[in-house]
Scaffold this motif. Structure first.
Motif, PDB file in Angstrom:
ATOM      1  N   SER A 186      54.781  40.130  54.994  1.00  0.00           N
ATOM      2  CA  SER A 186      53.166  39.932  55.600  1.00  0.00           C
ATOM      3  C   SER A 186      52.523  41.040  55.487  1.00  0.00           C
ATOM      4  N   LEU A 187      53.009  42.107  55.419  1.00  0.00           N
ATOM      5  CA  LEU A 187      51.968  43.583  55.315  1.00  0.00           C
ATOM      6  C   LEU A 187      51.617  43.609  53.579  1.00  0.00           C
ATOM      7  N   THR A 188      52.517  43.357  52.687  1.00  0.00           N
ATOM      8  CA  THR A 188      51.902  43.114  51.420  1.00  0.00           C
ATOM      9  C   THR A 188      50.552  42.540  51.306  1.00  0.00           C
ATOM     10  N   GLU A 189      50.949  41.174  51.982  1.00  0.00           N
ATOM     11  CA  GLU A 189      49.925  40.018  51.734  1.00  0.00           C
ATOM     12  C   GLU A 189      48.235  40.616  52.703  1.00  0.00           C
ATOM     13  N   THR A 190      48.676  41.339  53.762  1.00  0.00           N
ATOM     14  CA  THR A 190      47.485  41.929  54.368  1.00  0.00           C
ATOM     15  C   THR A 190      46.860  42.775  53.455  1.00  0.00           C
ATOM     16  N   ALA A 191      47.525  43.776  52.991  1.00  0.00           N
ATOM     17  CA  ALA A 191      46.894  44.850  52.000  1.00  0.00           C
ATOM     18  C   ALA A 191      46.295  44.030  50.871  1.00  0.00           C
ATOM     19  N   ASN A 192      46.867  43.158  50.315  1.00  0.00           N
ATOM     20  CA  ASN A 192      46.234  42.498  49.247  1.00  0.00           C
ATOM     21  C   ASN A 192      44.942  41.665  49.503  1.00  0.00           C
ATOM     22  N   ILE A 193      44.819  41.018  50.647  1.00  0.00           N
ATOM     23  CA  ILE A 193      43.731  40.465  51.224  1.00  0.00           C
ATOM     24  C   ILE A 193      42.583  41.383  51.487  1.00  0.00           C
ATOM     25  N   ILE A 194      42.838  42.629  51.996  1.00  0.00           N
ATOM     26  CA  ILE A 194      41.997  43.686  52.301  1.00  0.00           C
ATOM     27  C   ILE A 194      41.480  44.196  51.125  1.00  0.00           C
ATOM     28  N   GLY A 195      42.553  44.638  50.012  1.00  0.00           N
ATOM     29  CA  GLY A 195      42.072  45.242  48.722  1.00  0.00           C
ATOM     30  C   GLY A 195      41.263  44.122  47.927  1.00  0.00           C
ATOM     31  N   GLY A 196      41.669  42.915  47.901  1.00  0.00           N
ATOM     32  CA  GLY A 196      40.898  41.701  47.268  1.00  0.00           C
ATOM     33  C   GLY A 196      39.480  41.726  47.680  1.00  0.00           C
ATOM     34  N   ALA A 197      39.182  41.774  49.123  1.00  0.00           N
ATOM     35  CA  ALA A 197      37.807  41.992  49.665  1.00  0.00           C
ATOM     36  C   ALA A 197      37.056  42.925  49.193  1.00  0.00           C
ATOM     37  N   TYR A 198      37.665  44.280  48.981  1.00  0.00           N
ATOM     38  CA  TYR A 198      36.906  45.331  48.392  1.00  0.00           C
ATOM     39  C   TYR A 198      36.747  45.035  46.930  1.00  0.00           C
ATOM     40  N   ALA A 199      37.413  44.466  46.133  1.00  0.00           N
ATOM     41  CA  ALA A 199      37.376  44.156  44.857  1.00  0.00           C
ATOM     42  C   ALA A 199      36.214  43.066  44.651  1.00  0.00           C
ATOM     43  N   GLY A 200      36.065  42.154  45.445  1.00  0.00           N
ATOM     44  CA  GLY A 200      35.208  41.166  45.436  1.00  0.00           C
ATOM     45  C   GLY A 200      33.816  41.808  45.552  1.00  0.00           C
ATOM     46  N   VAL A 201      33.822  42.476  46.687  1.00  0.00           N
ATOM     47  CA  VAL A 201      32.418  43.344  47.311  1.00  0.00           C
ATOM     48  C   VAL A 201      32.001  44.137  46.060  1.00  0.00           C
ATOM     49  N   LEU A 202      33.053  44.825  45.485  1.00  0.00           N
ATOM     50  CA  LEU A 202      32.330  45.672  44.302  1.00  0.00           C
ATOM     51  C   LEU A 202      31.869  44.847  43.130  1.00  0.00           C
ATOM     52  N   ALA A 203      32.576  43.821  42.716  1.00  0.00           N
ATOM     53  CA  ALA A 203      32.234  42.940  41.829  1.00  0.00           C
ATOM     54  C   ALA A 203      30.993  42.256  41.946  1.00  0.00           C
ATOM     55  N   THR A 204      30.850  41.935  43.205  1.00  0.00           N
ATOM     56  CA  THR A 204      29.298  41.216  43.449  1.00  0.00           C
ATOM     57  C   THR A 204      28.066  42.284  43.503  1.00  0.00           C
ATOM     58  N   LEU A 205      28.318  43.393  44.141  1.00  0.00           N
ATOM     59  CA  LEU A 205      27.228  44.476  44.055  1.00  0.00           C
ATOM     60  C   LEU A 205      27.085  44.878  42.596  1.00  0.00           C
TER      61      LEU A 205
ATOM     62  N   SER B  66      27.727  43.395  39.638  1.00  0.00           N
ATOM     63  CA  SER B  66      27.755  42.376  38.501  1.00  0.00           C
ATOM     64  C   SER B  66      28.790  42.742  37.601  1.00  0.00           C
ATOM     65  N   ARG B  67      30.097  43.128  38.056  1.00  0.00           N
ATOM     66  CA  ARG B  67      30.867  43.350  37.088  1.00  0.00           C
ATOM     67  C   ARG B  67      32.103  42.808  37.342  1.00  0.00           C
ATOM     68  N   VAL B  68      33.080  42.716  36.366  1.00  0.00           N
ATOM     69  CA  VAL B  68      34.318  42.316  36.603  1.00  0.00           C
ATOM     70  C   VAL B  68      35.292  43.177  37.499  1.00  0.00           C
ATOM     71  N   VAL B  69      35.738  43.012  38.629  1.00  0.00           N
ATOM     72  CA  VAL B  69      36.632  43.910  39.325  1.00  0.00           C
ATOM     73  C   VAL B  69      37.678  43.140  40.024  1.00  0.00           C
ATOM     74  N   MET B  70      38.914  43.525  39.539  1.00  0.00           N
ATOM     75  CA  MET B  70      40.253  42.803  40.057  1.00  0.00           C
ATOM     76  C   MET B  70      41.225  43.714  40.630  1.00  0.00           C
ATOM     77  N   ILE B  71      42.137  43.104  41.264  1.00  0.00           N
ATOM     78  CA  ILE B  71      43.412  44.041  41.667  1.00  0.00           C
ATOM     79  C   ILE B  71      44.738  43.707  41.128  1.00  0.00           C
ATOM     80  N   SER B  72      45.590  44.701  40.826  1.00  0.00           N
ATOM     81  CA  SER B  72      46.831  44.108  40.613  1.00  0.00           C
ATOM     82  C   SER B  72      47.940  43.560  41.519  1.00  0.00           C
TER      83      SER B  72
END
Length: 206
Positions: free
Chosen positions: A113-132, A134-140
């Motif tokens: 559950s904690l890993t998924e929480t961090a994954n969601i928060i990290g994915g949100a950061y990657a998504g915002v950076l990608a949008t702002l 206009s690049r490809v930004v992903m997380i492992s």
């Protein structure tokens, strides 16, 4: 966090806005996952060298729950989510709708559950950076451990991550019907060229 920021206020304000947007997206995703209204706020943000971060956050030589993710694509570096053990136990119990374990342990389901929480928060950061940007930004795929963050940061650098500057983002999570906050920190550790690209994309490259 009391460290004097190493970046001009304009750049810090822009990065704080990125953190606020990402937190809003993550709160929405966690709310949908748990079917509860969740709020994530960013009360404080600071910049420090990688070596200073554990002391700055009050985690030096203390075992904490750490979830590490690598930034992949056009922006490289690392994202690390940290929570003190007691807060992590309370948060996992909330997410799983069960009592906080009296022995203070985190079983496989709690860790997930904690890993998924961090994954969601990290994915949100990657998504915002990608949008702002206009690049490809992903997380492992995230990796969870319970250890002092000093060792983790050293290992990240040993594997080729040359981030010298880290963005320390205090993260406070609240849930309707629950008393208190679940505090933690998200560390954004972009490699130097990636940090420059982020600031340029935000049009605050001093």
């Amino acid at each position: 966090m009391k460290r004097t920021p190493a970046l001009p206020h304009l750049q810090l304000d822009a990065l704080r806005e990125v953190a606020n947007i990402a937190s809003a997206h993550a709160a929405t995703a966690l709310g949908q996952l748990t079917n509860r209204r969740i709020m994530i706020t960013v009360p404080e943000l600071a910049v420090a060298s990688a070596e200073e971060i554990p002391t700055l956050l009050g985690y030096k030589d203390q075992p904490v729950v750490v979830v590490a993710m690598h930034l992949l694509g056009d922006v490289t570096g690392s994202l690390v989510f940290l929570m003190a053990g007691a807060k992590a136990q309370q948060l996992s119990a909330l997410l799983l709708r069960r009592p906080t374990p009296e022995d203070g342990t985190l079983d496989a389901l709690a860790r997930s559950s904690l890993t998924e929480t961090a994954n969601i928060i990290g994915g949100a950061y990657a998504g915002v950076l990608a949008t702002l940007m206009s690049r490809v930004v992903m997380i492992s795929v995230p990796a969870l451990g319970i250890e002092p963050p000093d060792g983790l940061l050293k290992r990240l650098r040993a594997t080729g991550a040359d981030a010298n500057t880290g963005l320390c983002i205090e993260t406070k999570l609240t849930c309707d019907g629950e008393l208190g906050e679940f505090g933690g920190h998200m560390l954004l550790l972009p490699n130097p060229a990636a940090l420059r690209s982020i600031l340029d994309a935000l049009q605050v490259g001093g």
